[in-house]
Design a protein around this motif. Structure first.
Motif, PDB file in Angstrom:
ATOM      1  N   CYS A  14      64.743  42.718  41.759  1.00 15.69           N
ATOM      2  CA  CYS A  14      64.045  41.481  42.124  1.00 15.69           C
ATOM      3  C   CYS A  14      63.593  41.543  43.580  1.00 15.69           C
ATOM      4  O   CYS A  14      62.480  41.131  43.912  1.00 15.69           O
ATOM      5  N   GLU A  19      64.937  43.531  49.981  1.00 15.27           N
ATOM      6  CA  GLU A  19      63.759  42.841  50.503  1.00 15.27           C
ATOM      7  C   GLU A  19      63.054  43.690  51.561  1.00 15.27           C
ATOM      8  O   GLU A  19      61.820  43.720  51.628  1.00 15.27           O
ATOM      9  N   ARG A  63      62.108  31.681  39.827  1.00 18.09           N
ATOM     10  CA  ARG A  63      62.629  31.223  41.112  1.00 18.09           C
ATOM     11  C   ARG A  63      62.151  32.085  42.274  1.00 18.09           C
ATOM     12  O   ARG A  63      62.077  31.604  43.409  1.00 18.09           O
ATOM     13  N   HIS A  64      61.859  33.357  42.008  1.00 17.20           N
ATOM     14  CA  HIS A  64      61.605  34.288  43.109  1.00 17.20           C
ATOM     15  C   HIS A  64      60.167  34.782  43.212  1.00 17.20           C
ATOM     16  O   HIS A  64      59.804  35.376  44.228  1.00 17.20           O
ATOM     17  N   SER A  65      59.364  34.570  42.193  1.00 18.63           N
ATOM     18  CA  SER A  65      58.000  35.078  42.233  1.00 18.63           C
ATOM     19  C   SER A  65      57.066  34.074  42.890  1.00 18.63           C
ATOM     20  O   SER A  65      57.094  32.882  42.580  1.00 18.63           O
ATOM     21  N   ASP A 115      62.132  39.123  47.227  1.00 14.83           N
ATOM     22  CA  ASP A 115      63.057  37.997  47.386  1.00 14.83           C
ATOM     23  C   ASP A 115      64.175  38.147  46.359  1.00 14.83           C
ATOM     24  O   ASP A 115      63.908  38.227  45.154  1.00 14.83           O
ATOM     25  N   ASN A 116      65.423  38.233  46.825  1.00 21.42           N
ATOM     26  CA  ASN A 116      66.565  38.241  45.901  1.00 21.42           C
ATOM     27  C   ASN A 116      67.634  37.249  46.331  1.00 21.42           C
ATOM     28  O   ASN A 116      68.825  37.442  46.090  1.00 21.42           O
ATOM     29  N   ASP A 117      67.188  36.181  46.962  1.00 28.83           N
ATOM     30  CA  ASP A 117      68.103  35.129  47.389  1.00 28.83           C
ATOM     31  C   ASP A 117      68.854  34.553  46.192  1.00 28.83           C
ATOM     32  O   ASP A 117      68.283  34.328  45.118  1.00 28.83           O
ATOM     33  N   HIS A 123      59.668  41.690  43.972  1.00 33.26           N
ATOM     34  CA  HIS A 123      59.180  40.355  44.367  1.00 33.26           C
ATOM     35  C   HIS A 123      59.420  40.034  45.836  1.00 33.26           C
ATOM     36  O   HIS A 123      58.965  38.995  46.311  1.00 33.26           O
ATOM     37  N   GLU A 128      63.031  35.234  37.624  1.00 32.59           N
ATOM     38  CA  GLU A 128      61.709  35.572  38.141  1.00 32.59           C
ATOM     39  C   GLU A 128      60.936  34.319  38.545  1.00 32.59           C
ATOM     40  O   GLU A 128      60.233  34.316  39.562  1.00 32.59           O
TER      41      GLU A 128
END
Length: 712
Positions: free
Chosen positions: A214, A681, A252-254, A220-222, A218, A250
């Motif tokens: 992720c 990231e 949430r992070h895309s 972002d893997n928070d 993307h 996805e």
């Protein structure tokens, strides 16, 4: 990585052209010979005249090369859902039709026609192997001819495309040894030629595919805590391997501007990277299922058609899968007879699941990549999962895991050769999402799972601790050591456990929060009333469901006075992350405390064995919205480089400690050196920067995420 013009290149074209002609003639001759033999040996099949096998072999070749790909556009679902076996039923119908066209040829029934189709396809596969002819070469040569006719040949001004090839679970140290020892000859050649460079990158605390991919795709893997984690506000365990959960992750992070958002494709991944063309991608399955309901026709995705369009591919892959099943059974038997430890059970359905990953999915993914290259897509990201799967069950560098690694390296070499023939220039970047740390599974080593341990310490009735089901008689002599470790934990021999118990005694241990009998309501299983434990590789997460939000150390001490002291003293626990009302986030170990807010360390730093970035990575996780009340990392032995995972694996990952945190990155030497990479990231920014450096357009800032559609 692109083909170069010149006399040598022209000679190469002539050589390849000669090999193509030789293959066609050889397949024709062998097919005719096979039909003659079948005429003698196969009941219900006869050819009376000498010329009939020659004509039928020619017609079968036309059927396989021209008619079959056209029919497959309609019959593709049959081929896909039967793993290619259904394709031979359709080919059998074609052979039966040939018998009606050629006078004097008799095929008694449909079953006989299928046998003939399989036999001739086997010979076609053997012919390609005898000539060492890459089927991709034929594929691209036909594509080049079509492009020349249409005026759509490769554009010399087009910026190079990039193949991002992920070898799942392959750590940096294993790559070095594999290159040195001859287990990765393609990597070795690229490095020896100076065309590529090799470096490492440091994963996040969660060293597993969900968080890493992720972050890579993307940026972002928070709030991704593991391959699975518990969300208290929804009373739900998120699992990256569940399609609906993957789609939610996805979402949430895309932001629509992922690594593959500009003319990209992804295959075999958990997430899409905002690619418009995907196959075998977990987060896209709910979207694709909805699209399939809305559309009566359409292709199932890149790779499937290219793979099943050649009947010989199906036979080759199914044969390879059966061989891999045999390898797995042999390797498991050898481990068991030799008393190799650590090991886990590998029977049941696992040999077939392994072959599906190491052979069938691998071949489909490679076909998908080749089809993307034919289409000239700008960025292609694919995950080769086979090594990770086998290393989990066999061991990180045991012989059968290295055999799978050699097969992946061979496929990467195949793709490298394909870049020389593609209509667009391509660069190859190989990488891993994490490594693996080997060790004896926690349950086997200590006689109870981490879930049972926490449940017992929280007051739930538990069966007597037992030795693990995967242990053998050779471990019986160590039973006293296991008992001693459990006794030491309960006695609080370590300094931090003694201090924790002293705090409880001073404050009093009567809970000020009422307990329910079951911890209900809740759909997620509780290990004790109001207590949820989720294990993910080398990390275990404890949540107290009867409290909203983050539960602080002081509350845990009051309600479960033995829990924290016993955990920090346990021989399988490296450190704990908890939140204190007094000191903020703190890391507890057997011999020391690290206060993350101030950096103050009392005693021995519990994060010391976990690398220079450990404190920053743990501090980041403490800020996640769904950070559990207690985060447990397994104990890592830096001398033996081993740790005990909380899942029944030999090689494992998901936390910090040793090789699991060290991924590798193999990249073209002409690209800028990435420097130190800490976290997925940061790796995303490196890869995105390379695409820009090569001249590819950057995705628009704030681009809306669009639903992923099947490739075609």
């Amino acid at each position: 990585m692109s083909a170069t013009a010149g006399p040598g290149h022209g000679a190469g074209r002539l050589l390849r052209g000669g090999r193509v002609v030789a293959r066609v003639l050889l397949v024709w001759v062998l097919s005719a010979g096979a039909l003659r033999l079948l005429d003698r040996w196969l009941p219900g099949f006869s050819m009376a005249s000498w010329w009939q096998p020659i004509v039928c072999a020619l017609l079968f070749g036309v059927l396989s090369a021209v008619v079959w790909p056209l029919v497959l556009r309609i019959a593709l679902p049959i081929a896909v859902f039967t793993l290619g076996i259904g394709s031979f039923l359709v080919l059998g119908a074609g052979v039966l039709a040939i018998s009606f066209v050629v006078p004097g040829v008799v095929i008694a029934d449909f079953e006989t026609a299928v046998v003939v189709a399989v036999a001739v396809s086997v010979l076609a596969a053997l012919a390609s192997g005898l000539l060492a002819l890459d089927q991709d070469e034929l594929f691209f040569r036909r594509a080049a001819r079509r492009g020349a006719r249409r005026g759509t040949g490769g554009d010399a001004e087009m910026p190079p495309g990039v193949l991002f090839l992920q070898v799942d679970g392959l750590g940096m140290d294993t790559v070095r040894r594999a290159v040195r020892d001859g287990d990765m000859p393609t990597f070795a050649r690229l490095l020896a030629a100076g065309s590529h460079r090799l470096t490492e990158w440091n994963t996040d605390w969660s060293s597993q595919t969900g968080a890493s991919v992720c972050g890579i795709l993307h940026g972002d893997n928070d709030d991704i805590l593991g391959f699975r984690w518990y969300e208290k506000d929804r009373d739900h365990v998120m699992a990256c391997s569940h399609p609906e959960d993957a789609a939610e992750i996805e979402r949430r992070h895309s932001d629509g501007a992922g690594l593959l958002s500009v003319d990209g494709a992804g295959h075999g991944n958990l997430f899409t990277g905002d690619a418009a063309h995907v196959s075998l991608t977990m987060s896209a399955l709910p979207v694709l299922a909805g699209a399939a309901r809305r559309r009566r026709s359409g292709r199932l995705g890149a790779g499937y058609y290219a793979y099943f369009a050649n009947p010989a591919n199906t036979l080759r892959t199914l044969a390879g899968a059966l061989v891999d099943v045999g390898r797995e059974i042999s390797a498991s038997t050898r481990q068991r007879r030799a008393g190799v430890v650590p090991r886990v059970r590998r029977g049941g359905f696992y040999p077939f699941a392994r072959s599906a990953t190491t052979v069938i999915v691998r071949d489909v993914v490679v076909s998908a990549i080749i089809e993307d290259m034919l289409a000239g897509r700008a960025a292609i990201y694919a995950d080769f999962l086979g090594y990770d799967e086998v290393a989990h069950h066999s061991g990180v560098e045991r012989f059968d895991a290295l055999a799978v690694l050699r097969s992946i390296d061979q496929q990467i070499g195949r793709l490298y050769r394909a870049t020389q023939l593609a209509p667009r220039r391509y660069q190859i970047v190989a990488l891993s999402d994490h490594g693996q740390t080997q060790g004896w599974a926690f349950t086997d080593r200590f006689g109870e799972s981490v879930e049972a341990l926490v449940g017992r310490l929280c007051g739930a009735p538990q069966p007597e601790p037992r030795r693990g089901v995967n242990s053998d008689a050779g471990r019986a002599s160590e039973g006293w050591q296991v008992g001693a470790a459990l006794a030491e934990a309960s006695a609080g021999g370590g300094p931090i456990a003694r201090r924790l118990r002293a705090r409880v005694e001073r404050a009093g241990s009567a809970p000020d929060h009422p307990r329910t009998v079951t911890g209900a309501p809740g759909a997620v299983t509780r290990v004790a009333p109001g207590v949820v434990v989720v294990a993910s590789g080398h990390v275990a997460m404890v949540s107290f469901t009867e409290h909203d939000g983050r539960v602080e150390l002081e509350t845990i001490e009051r309600e479960f006075p033995e829990l924290l002291p016993a955990l920090v003293d346990h021989a399988g626990v490296g450190f704990l992350l908890v939140r204190s009302a007094e000191s903020g986030p703190i890391v507890l170990g057997r011999d020391g405390v690290h206060r993350l807010a101030t950096g103050q360390v009392s005693g021995e730093d519990p994060l010391g064995p976990y690398g220079p970035h450990a404190a920053d990575l743990v501090r980041r996780v403490d800020g996640f919205a769904h950070c559990p009340d207690i985060m447990i990392n397994s104990r890592f032995d830096p001398i033996m480089e081993e740790a005990s995972p909380f899942e029944p694996h030999v090689g494992s990952h998901g936390g910090m400690g040793g090789p699991q945190s060290k991924g590798f990155l193999l990249y073209p030497a002409e690209l800028p050196a990435p420097g130190e990479i800490v976290g997925a990231e940061v790796l995303h920014r490196v890869l995105r920067g390379w695409l820009t450096h090569l001249g590819q357009p950057a995705p628009p800032v704030g681009a809306p995420a669009s639903p992923t559609v099947p490739a075609g």
